[in-house]
Design a protein around this motif. Structure first.
Motif, mmCIF file in Angstrom:
data_model
loop_
_atom_site.group_PDB
_atom_site.id
_atom_site.type_symbol
_atom_site.label_atom_id
_atom_site.label_comp_id
_atom_site.label_asym_id
_atom_site.label_seq_id
_atom_site.Cartn_x
_atom_site.Cartn_y
_atom_site.Cartn_z
ATOM 1 N N LEU A 229 0.842 -1.209 0.000
ATOM 2 C CA LEU A 229 0.000 0.000 0.000
ATOM 3 C C LEU A 229 0.870 1.249 0.000
ATOM 4 C CD1 LEU A 229 -2.485 -1.362 2.668
ATOM 5 C CD2 LEU A 229 -2.922 -1.161 0.206
ATOM 6 N N TRP A 230 0.297 2.359 -0.351
ATOM 7 C CA TRP A 230 1.054 3.614 -0.457
ATOM 8 C C TRP A 230 2.353 3.414 -1.232
ATOM 9 C CZ3 TRP A 230 -1.691 3.138 4.261
ATOM 10 C CH2 TRP A 230 -2.664 4.125 4.471
ATOM 11 N N GLN A 231 2.270 2.696 -2.345
ATOM 12 C CA GLN A 231 3.431 2.452 -3.202
ATOM 13 C C GLN A 231 4.628 1.911 -2.417
ATOM 14 O OE1 GLN A 231 1.258 4.808 -4.069
ATOM 15 N NE2 GLN A 231 1.247 4.993 -6.291
ATOM 16 N N GLY A 232 4.388 1.249 -1.282
ATOM 17 C CA GLY A 232 5.502 0.728 -0.487
ATOM 18 C C GLY A 232 5.542 1.336 0.908
ATOM 19 N N ALA B 138 15.034 13.250 -0.817
ATOM 20 C CA ALA B 138 15.819 12.567 -1.855
ATOM 21 C C ALA B 138 14.950 11.618 -2.685
ATOM 22 C CB ALA B 138 16.965 11.788 -1.204
ATOM 23 N N ALA B 139 13.786 11.269 -2.137
ATOM 24 C CA ALA B 139 12.946 10.262 -2.801
ATOM 25 C C ALA B 139 12.521 10.705 -4.212
ATOM 26 C CB ALA B 139 11.713 9.978 -1.946
ATOM 27 N N TYR B 140 12.244 12.009 -4.356
ATOM 28 C CA TYR B 140 11.755 12.479 -5.666
ATOM 29 C C TYR B 140 12.723 12.157 -6.803
ATOM 30 C CZ TYR B 140 7.929 14.843 -3.294
ATOM 31 O OH TYR B 140 6.807 15.101 -2.561
ATOM 32 N N ASP B 141 14.005 12.420 -6.553
ATOM 33 C CA ASP B 141 14.987 12.144 -7.604
ATOM 34 C C ASP B 141 15.149 10.650 -7.845
ATOM 35 O OD1 ASP B 141 15.350 14.784 -8.020
ATOM 36 O OD2 ASP B 141 17.246 14.940 -6.891
ATOM 37 N N LYS B 142 15.095 9.884 -6.763
ATOM 38 C CA LYS B 142 15.213 8.430 -6.927
ATOM 39 C C LYS B 142 14.054 7.891 -7.771
ATOM 40 C CE LYS B 142 17.790 7.363 -2.748
ATOM 41 N NZ LYS B 142 17.637 6.944 -1.356
ATOM 42 N N ILE B 143 12.861 8.391 -7.462
ATOM 43 C CA ILE B 143 11.689 7.950 -8.228
ATOM 44 C C ILE B 143 11.823 8.355 -9.690
ATOM 45 C CG2 ILE B 143 9.216 8.358 -8.546
ATOM 46 C CD1 ILE B 143 9.017 8.519 -5.443
ATOM 47 N N ALA B 144 12.285 9.593 -9.913
ATOM 48 C CA ALA B 144 12.420 10.070 -11.290
ATOM 49 C C ALA B 144 13.431 9.217 -12.060
ATOM 50 C CB ALA B 144 12.841 11.546 -11.302
ATOM 51 N N VAL C 67 13.043 0.235 -5.938
ATOM 52 C CA VAL C 67 13.591 1.568 -5.678
ATOM 53 C C VAL C 67 12.451 2.553 -5.439
ATOM 54 C CG1 VAL C 67 14.834 3.513 -6.712
ATOM 55 C CG2 VAL C 67 15.694 1.169 -7.016
ATOM 56 N N LYS C 68 11.455 2.488 -6.312
ATOM 57 C CA LYS C 68 10.322 3.410 -6.169
ATOM 58 C C LYS C 68 9.566 3.134 -4.864
ATOM 59 C CE LYS C 68 8.073 3.398 -10.187
ATOM 60 N NZ LYS C 68 7.156 4.005 -11.168
ATOM 61 N N SER C 69 9.400 1.852 -4.525
ATOM 62 C CA SER C 69 8.694 1.495 -3.294
ATOM 63 C C SER C 69 9.360 2.123 -2.082
ATOM 64 C CB SER C 69 8.722 -0.020 -3.084
ATOM 65 O OG SER C 69 7.758 -0.633 -3.854
ATOM 66 N N GLN C 70 10.689 1.962 -1.995
ATOM 67 C CA GLN C 70 11.398 2.497 -0.838
ATOM 68 C C GLN C 70 11.262 4.011 -0.780
ATOM 69 O OE1 GLN C 70 15.355 1.019 -0.304
ATOM 70 N NE2 GLN C 70 14.756 -1.124 -0.533
ATOM 71 N N ALA C 71 11.362 4.643 -1.945
ATOM 72 C CA ALA C 71 11.268 6.105 -1.984
ATOM 73 C C ALA C 71 9.856 6.555 -1.587
ATOM 74 C CB ALA C 71 11.635 6.620 -3.373
ATOM 75 N N HIS C 72 8.839 5.859 -2.108
ATOM 76 C CA HIS C 72 7.466 6.212 -1.740
ATOM 77 C C HIS C 72 7.216 5.973 -0.253
ATOM 78 C CE1 HIS C 72 5.245 7.587 -5.223
ATOM 79 N NE2 HIS C 72 5.920 6.741 -5.969
ATOM 80 N N ALA C 73 7.843 4.932 0.278
ATOM 81 C CA ALA C 73 7.674 4.668 1.702
ATOM 82 C C ALA C 73 8.222 5.837 2.515
ATOM 83 C CB ALA C 73 8.384 3.374 2.084
ATOM 84 N N TYR D 81 -5.812 7.826 2.160
ATOM 85 C CA TYR D 81 -6.028 6.469 1.655
ATOM 86 C C TYR D 81 -4.961 6.191 0.604
ATOM 87 C CZ TYR D 81 -7.759 8.988 -2.342
ATOM 88 O OH TYR D 81 -7.817 9.819 -3.428
ATOM 89 N N PRO D 82 -4.551 4.954 0.464
ATOM 90 C CA PRO D 82 -3.522 4.643 -0.543
ATOM 91 C C PRO D 82 -4.152 4.510 -1.936
ATOM 92 C CG PRO D 82 -4.107 2.667 0.692
ATOM 93 C CD PRO D 82 -4.944 3.778 1.260
ATOM 94 N N ASP D 83 -3.295 4.573 -2.965
ATOM 95 C CA ASP D 83 -3.784 4.320 -4.323
ATOM 96 C C ASP D 83 -4.421 2.932 -4.394
ATOM 97 O OD1 ASP D 83 -3.614 6.363 -6.271
ATOM 98 O OD2 ASP D 83 -1.419 6.282 -6.231
ATOM 99 N N ALA D 84 -5.343 2.771 -5.358
ATOM 100 C CA ALA D 84 -6.076 1.508 -5.496
ATOM 101 C C ALA D 84 -5.134 0.366 -5.859
ATOM 102 C CB ALA D 84 -7.159 1.644 -6.563
ATOM 103 N N THR D 85 -5.440 -0.817 -5.316
ATOM 104 C CA THR D 85 -4.576 -1.995 -5.513
ATOM 105 C C THR D 85 -5.387 -3.258 -5.790
ATOM 106 O OG1 THR D 85 -4.585 -2.151 -3.100
ATOM 107 C CG2 THR D 85 -2.624 -1.187 -4.112
ATOM 108 N N PHE D 86 -6.599 -3.117 -6.306
ATOM 109 C CA PHE D 86 -7.529 -4.233 -6.510
ATOM 110 C C PHE D 86 -7.750 -5.007 -5.216
ATOM 111 C CE2 PHE D 86 -8.919 -8.184 -9.095
ATOM 112 C CZ PHE D 86 -10.213 -7.696 -9.171
ATOM 113 N N THR D 87 -7.849 -4.241 -4.133
ATOM 114 C CA THR D 87 -8.228 -4.826 -2.844
ATOM 115 C C THR D 87 -9.408 -4.023 -2.314
ATOM 116 O OG1 THR D 87 -6.536 -3.428 -1.820
ATOM 117 C CG2 THR D 87 -5.968 -5.734 -2.235
#
Lengths: 690, 690
Positions: B168-171, B351-357, B523-529, B544-550
Motif C-alpha cells: 500500500l502507499w506504493q511501499g 531525496a525520494a523524488y529524484d530516486k523515483i524520477a 527503488v520506487k517502493s522504498q522512496a514512496h515509503a 487512503y492509498p492508491d487503489a490496488t484491486f483490494t
C-alpha cells in the motif's frame, strides 16, 4: 485472412515469374511482346484512340469516355467524394444513389477535374542539361525545379494545355505530359454505395466479388455536353475466359525499382508508421460514426478511404515481412552490382546504391516528423489544409515561377484554385474531432515537451485547442478564402486567422523538413538515373518505370485462380450475388438495398457481374477501362485481390488478380434494376438520344 | 466527444476540490469525516458485515452476496468472460442471456474464482525489518520477496485461507489480506448483452444511461449452495436524490500518489503506447468480426474489453494532456518539498523524488519491450499464455518459495492452477489471427532486424509463423497441459512443443526486463515509503492509498450534473430508455431485444433504471454493491462518466460521476421483463424458496 497467410506461402517460390507484368508508357508499348504472346498488334491508331478516351480524375482515380456526348464512367469509390460533397443530412446520394433521367437533372460536381492526355514528349536531355554536373543536392534540386517549371510554363503558354513534366524511372527520364482539362462535370448516375461496395471492408480485396462499383458523369464545355471524338464503345457481352484484356489507366505509385535499402525503409519505417496512424484514425472514425446516422454520413468518405488504405497497408506489410521478398531483391541487386564492377563507365551506377542508402536513412530519420508536420497528418482537417495553402500561396506566388514549391507553380495554378475555392460542405463537429484526434496523435509521437507540440497546443488539451481553432477560424468561408488568396501575404498577415497562424507557427519546421525531403530525393533521383542508364546500356530497353499516377497500358488474360486445390472461375454472376446474400443471412455489409430485392425477378441471373484478370494494376487504376482487342470497353477495374497487394513491390500472377465490373453486368443492372434505358442506349450506341 | 472537451475546460479550476474523494481501507475508514459530513456512524458491525458480503472476482471485478443461499450479483461485463466460455456456435449466452428457473439448470462456470475478504493485518514492520537498510535494489527486492512469501505461506498454513501481502502507499505499508475462496460458481441469470450494454461503445462512459448491467451467480460448497451469513438485503426502492451511498468494492489501480516524474511517464510513454496497441488490436478485431457472425461471437469478449480500455485510455490521456493537471501536481510537489527542506529527519523523503524520477526513466526506456516481451503483448493468444506458464512453472517451482517470480508462489498456486486447467473453449482461427496481428505489431515496434524478432519469426511472415505455431502446439489440450505441469521442466524440455519453445526463445530477454522492472519498482517502493512516512509525520493520517484491486470503501451522494447550463437529474427510468430507442430509430447499438419490445406494456415506466453519484470509484469497482446507511443493497456500480476518467490521477466531483444500476430497476426488469419471480423473491427476502 487466414487464407491470405496460407496463400503467401505458395507465392514465394514463383516470385520471379513475371507473366503479364508491366505498366507500360503509351510511348513505349512492348509491341513485339504483345504480338508474340497474344498475336495482338497495338497500332498507333489503336493506342491513340484508347489514350484519348482515358481520363484522370483529381479524386485520385481513372475513367473513360463512353459516348460522343461526354458521358464517362469511373468507379463509385472514385466518384464518392463528389457524391459526398453533393449530399446533405436530407439528401444522401452516397447512400441512396442517383439517376438523372433527363439532362437537366444532371448535377454539377463541386470541384471535380478531369485530365485527358493529349501528347507525351521526352524532355530528359533538356532537363538534365540544365543541372550542372558538380552541383550539390540543394543547387541541383533548385536548378531542376527551375527548368521543369520553365518547360511547363512554355508549354502551357504555347498550347493552353495543362503541362506536367513527369519524373520517370525515379529520375532516369523526364517526359512532358499535356492534358485537356474539364471542370464542368455533372453527375449522371450512381448506384447505392451498399451495391457499389457490396461486402464492405470484409470483402474488400477479396474474390469472389459482387460489386457494381461504377459511377457515371458527363463532361460539359461551355454549358453543353462536351463533344468527344475518342470514346470507347461499350461491349454488351463483356470478355470471355482466356481473352486478352488491356487496361488503360493511371496507376498511382509502385515501388518495384526501389533498391533494397529503400525497400527496408518502407518495411521498417513507412508502413509501420502509416499503419499506426491509419488504425488510430479508423478507431476514432468508427467510434464517432457509431454515435449517430448523421455522424456516420459525414465521416463516410474519410472512413472508407482509411479502411481501404489500412487493409492495403496490412497486405503490403505482410508482403514485405516475407524474408523471401527481401532475399530476392538482394540477389538481384548483387547480381547487377557484379556486372557493374570494375567497369569505369558504370562507376556512377555502382556508387548509386550507397548514395541511395544514405539518402534513405536521412529520410527515415525525419519520416514521422515530415508526415506529421509537412504532410499535415498532425493537423488533420479541411480548415488546416485551406489555411496552409492560403499562407503559402501568399509567400510563394511573388517568387519567380521556377523557385516556388512545386504545388504553387503556374502550371498547377488552375488545379490549386479549383480545390481552394471548392464549395464542398465542411462540418464543424467533424473538423473538430479529426483535428483533436490528430493533435493527440502528434503529441503522442513527438512528446508533450516538444517545443512544436507546445506551440501548437498553446497550453491546452488537444480537444480544447481543436475546438478553439475550428470555431475561431474563418477559412471555411469561401469569400474569406478568396479575400486572403487574392490579397496575398499582406492580407493573410493582417487577418491573423487562428488557423493560418497555426500553419505559420509550424512553417519553419515544415519547410525545413520539406527542404531535406526535396534534396534527398534529388540525390536519389540522380542515383536512380545512373542505374537506369546502366540498365539501358547493358540490357537495352529498360522495361517500364514505376507508377507515377500517369497514363499506362497494362494487359493480361481473363483467368481464374487455383486456390487450395480447387479452381476458382474468373467470373461471378448475379445469381452468385443473391446466393451470397442468403448465405450471409443479409447481415450487413452483406445485405441488399430494397431495389435489388424488389427487382430480383427481372434480372438475367447468369449475366457476369465481376471478373478477374492478370493485368498489372495498382491503386489509381480504380476506374480504368478494360478494353478488348477492338478497343471496346468490356469492363472497369475496381479492385485487386489480397494476393495482388504485394504488387506494389513485385508482380506475380500465381495468385494475384485485378478485379473488374463486367460491361455486361453494368448494362444488365442499369436496364433491369435501375431501369435506366436511355443511359443503356447511350452506352451501347455511343451517343445520347436526341 | 465534443462535450467532453468543453467540459474539461470547466474541470480545471476546481481540480483541488476533493468532495467525496477517497477509496478507504476498511481498517482505516474516516469515521469522523463520515459522521461530520453525513451524520453517519460506520460501526464495526456495519463495516464487518459489508466487508464479508463483498466479493472479488478473478475476471477483474467486484460483486456481493445477496442471499443466505449463496446468490451473488455482479455486472454483466464482469461475468461476460464466464458467459463467453460457456457459449458455443449453437448456444450464445452472451448474446441471448440466460435464466435458470430451477436450481439444477444453474450451469457451473469453467474457471471462476471468488475471493471474500476475512481479515486484514498490518505486517509493515515485519516486512521492512527483513530488508537490510544498506541493501542494493536487487538484494532489497530479493529480501522483500522472500519475507512476503514467508508471511503468506505461514498464514495459508495456519488458516487455510488464501493470504496475500498487499503493498500500500506504493511501499509505505504492507497489509496481509486473508480470503475465503469459492471456485464452484454457477450461472443463475444474465440479460442479453444488448440490454446489459445498451448503447454499446458510443454510450460507454456517458450519462444518461440505460443499462441492465447485471449478472447473477450462485456460490456452491461441497455441491450445495454456500451458506452465507453476511449477505446484503436488496432494497426494493433503491436510493433517493441526495442520499448518502457507500460503495464496497475493489478499485483496480489509481495513480494519484504518483510523483510528477511518474505522471509524465504515464502521459508520454505508457498511455501513447497502450493506445497505439489498443487501436491496432481494435482494428483487427473489428475487421475479423465483420466477416461472419461466428467470428464476431468468438471475438466479442476481447473486442469489448479492448474498446472499453481504448475509450478509457483516450479519456485519461486527454486528462493528462491538460497542462493544468501537471501544473497542480508540480505546485503540490514543490510545496511539500519546501516543507521537507533543511530538516534532516526528512532527508530520505526529499531525496525520494529524484530516486523515483531516475527509476521512472529506466522503466520508460524498457516500457515498450517490457510490455511486448514480458507482459506478452507481442504474442497475444491463449496458447502463448499457457505455454509461458508451463515453461516458467517448470523453472520456478523447484526454487524455494521466497525466490520465485511472485505469480508462482505457494500462496497463488491454487489460483494459477485454476486458470491453467480451465476448460474454456479456444478457437484455432481466432488464436491465429490475434497472434499474427501481435507478431506484426512486435516487428513494427522493434524492427525486423531485431535479433529477438528474427528468432520469433524464424524467417517467416507473421501470418505464416502464427499459423504454424498455433497449428503445431498441443497446449490447447488440457491433458497435455496437465502432463507438462505435473512433469515440470524435464517434461516441458523433452516435449519441445513449438509454443513452449517460443516462450523459451524469448525467456532470457523477458526475464531480464522483469528483473529491471522488479528492481526499479523496489527503488520506487522504498522512496514512496519515505514520502509516506514524512506525510504521516507532518500531517497525521495519510488518507487512503492508491487503489490496488483490494477491498475499499467509497462514499458519496446521489447527485445530478450541471451540464452546459442545465441540470441533468441523477436518475434515468425505463421510459427514458424507450424514448431513446425511438429517438435513435432502433439503429444498433440503440435497439432493443425482442423481449424488451414485447414486454414494454408490463413495465412500470417510471421505475429508476440507472443513477449517478459522487462516490470515488475506478475500473475494478465494476459490480461493487452500492449500499445505504442500513447496509442494504440499493444499486450496483457499472461505469463512470467520461468526466470521471481522469479520476485515475485526481478526483473531482464537479462533473465526474459513478454510474450504477438501481436496485429498483433490477427488480422491475427481473419481474416484469424476464418474469423471474423466484429470483426476485430470493433477492427481496434474502433466501431461496424451499
Amino acid at each position: 485472412m487466414k487464407r491470405l497467410f496460407l496463400l503467401l506461402l505458395c507465392l514465394t517460390p514463383c516470385w520471379a515469374a513475371l507473366g503479364d507484368e508491366g505498366m507500360w508508357l503509351f510511348n513505349q508499348v512492348p509491341r513485339q511482346l504483345l504480338h508474340e504472346r497474344y498475336q495482338f498488334d497495338a497500332t498507333e491508331a489503336w493506342l491513340n484512340h484508347v489514350l484519348k478516351a482515358s481520363i484522370r480524375l483529381n479524386s485520385g482515380g481513372s475513367g473513360s469516355f463512353i459516348s460522343r456526348d461526354g458521358l464517362l464512367i469511373s468507379n463509385h469509390h472514385v466518384g464518392a467524394n463528389a457524391l459526398q460533397q453533393l449530399s446533405s443530412e436530407k439528401k444522401n446520394y452516397l447512400k441512396d444513389g442517383f439517376y438523372a433521367r433527363t439532362r437537366d437533372q444532371e448535377i454539377r460536381c463541386l470541384d471535380m477535374e478531369l485530365l485527358v492526355l493529349q501528347s507525351i514528349e521526352d524532355v530528359t536531355t533538356r532537363v538534365n542539361a540544365a543541372v550542372p554536373a558538380d552541383a550539390d543536392p540543394a543547387a541541383a534540386f533548385a536548378a531542376r525545379r527551375k527548368i521543369i517549371a520553365t518547360i511547363e510554363n512554355e508549354s502551357l503558354a504555347q498550347t493552353g494545355l495543362r503541362s506536367d513534366v513527369v519524373t520517370l524511372w525515379q529520375g532516369g527520364a523526364y517526359h512532358l505530359y499535356r492534358y485537356k482539362r474539364y471542370t464542368d462535370v455533372r453527375l449522371v448516375f450512381a448506384p447505392e454505395q451498399q451495391m457499389a461496395f457490396y461486402g464492405g471492408d470484409p470483402d474488400n480485396f477479396e474474390f469472389p466479388r459482387y460489386d457494381l462499383d461504377i459511377c457515371l458523369f458527363r463532361a460539359y464545355e461551355n454549358g453543353q455536353p462536351a463533344h468527344i471524338a475518342d470514346y470507347l464503345r461499350v461491349s454488351p457481352e463483356g470478355p470471355r475466359d482466356g481473352n486478352l484484356v488491356l487496361v488503360s489507366g493511371h496507376p498511382g505509385r509502385t515501388s518495384r525499382l526501389l533498391t533494397e535499402a529503400e525497400l527496408e525503409s518502407v518495411r521498417d519505417v513507412a508502413l509501420p508508421f502509416r499503419l499506426k496512424y491509419l488504425k488510430w484514425e479508423e478507431t476514432m472514425l468508427d467510434a464517432w460514426s457509431a454515435r449517430s446516422e448523421e455522424n456516420a454520413r459525414r465521416a463516410k468518405q474519410m472512413s472508407s478511404s482509411v479502411k481501404n488504405n489500412r487493409k492495403r497497408g496490412d497486405g503490403q506489410l505482410a508482403g514485405l515481412l516475407n524474408p523471401a521478398v527481401m532475399a530476392d531483391k538482394d540477389k538481384e541487386e548483387s547480381a547487377f552490382k557484379a556486372r557493374l564492377a570494375n567497369r569505369p563507365q558504370f562507376a556512377d551506377a555502382l556508387a548509386a546504391y550507397d548514395k541511395i542508402a544514405a539518402a534513405a536513412r536521412i529520410l527515415d530519420q525525419q519520416f514521422i516528423e515530415y508526415n506529421l508536420i509537412e504532410a499535415g497528418q498532425g493537423f488533420n482537417c479541411e480548415s488546416f489544409r485551406f489555411a496552409r495553402t492560403l499562407l503559402r500561396a501568399g509567400q510563394e506566388r511573388p517568387k519567380p515561377n521556377g523557385e516556388r514549391l512545386r504545388e504553387y507553380s503556374d502550371a498547377g495554378r488552375a488545379t490549386l484554385e479549383l480545390a481552394l475555392m471548392s464549395e464542398k460542405p465542411i462540418y464543424v463537429d467533424f473538423e473538430t474531432i479529426t483535428l483533436a484526434d490528430s493533435l493527440t496523435f502528434l503529441a503522442c509521437q513527438l512528446s508533450t515537451d516538444d517545443p512544436l507540440v507546445q506551440r501548437v497546443l498553446a497550453g491546452k488539451t488537444p480537444g480544447v485547442r481543436a475546438a478553439e481553432l475550428i470555431h475561431g477560424t474563418k477559412v471555411r468561408d469561401i469569400d474569406f478564402r478568396r479575400q486572403l488568396y487574392v490579397g496575398g501575404a499582406e492580407v493573410v498577415d493582417a487577418m491573423r486567422d487562428p488557423m493560418t497562424e497555426l500553419a505559420r507557427a509550424v512553417d519553419s519546421e515544415a519547410r525545413a523538413l520539406r527542404k531535406t525531403f526535396d534534396e534527398q530525393n534529388e540525390v536519389k533521383s540522380q542515383a536512380h538515373a545512373a542505374l537506369a542508364r546502366a540498365q539501358l546500356a547493358l540490357d537495352g530497353n529498360a522495361g517500364y518505370p514505376d507508377a507515377t499516377f500517369t497514363l499506362r497500358l497494362a494487359f493480361g488474360t481473363v483467368e481464374g485462380i487455383q486456390a487450395l486445390g480447387t479452381e476458382l472461375p474468373p467470373f461471378t454472376t448475379f445469381s452468385g450475388l443473391y446466393r451470397k446474400v442468403e448465405q450471409m443471412k443479409e447481415r450487413p455489409p452483406f445485405d441488399l438495398t430494397p431495389r435489388w430485392v424488389r427487382r430480383k425477378g427481372s434480372v438475367n441471373m447468369e449475366t457476369p457481374l465481376n471478373f478477374i484478370s492478370t493485368a498489372d494494376i495498382i491503386g489509381g487504376n480504380s476506374g480504368s477501362p478494360v478494353v478488348d482487342r477492338a478497343g471496346d470497353f468490356v469492363g472497369i477495374i475496381f479492385d485487386s485481390n489480397l494476393q495482388a497487394l504485394p504488387w506494389d513491390y513485385a508482380y506475380s500472377d500465381v495468385q494475384g488478380r485485378a478485379t473488374s465490373v463486367d460491361s455486361a453486368g453494368i448494362l444488365e443492372a442499369l436496364e433491369h434494376i435501375y431501369r435506366a434505358q436511355p443511359l443503356v442506349r447511350e452506352m451501347v450506341i455511343g451517343k445520347a438520344s436526341p
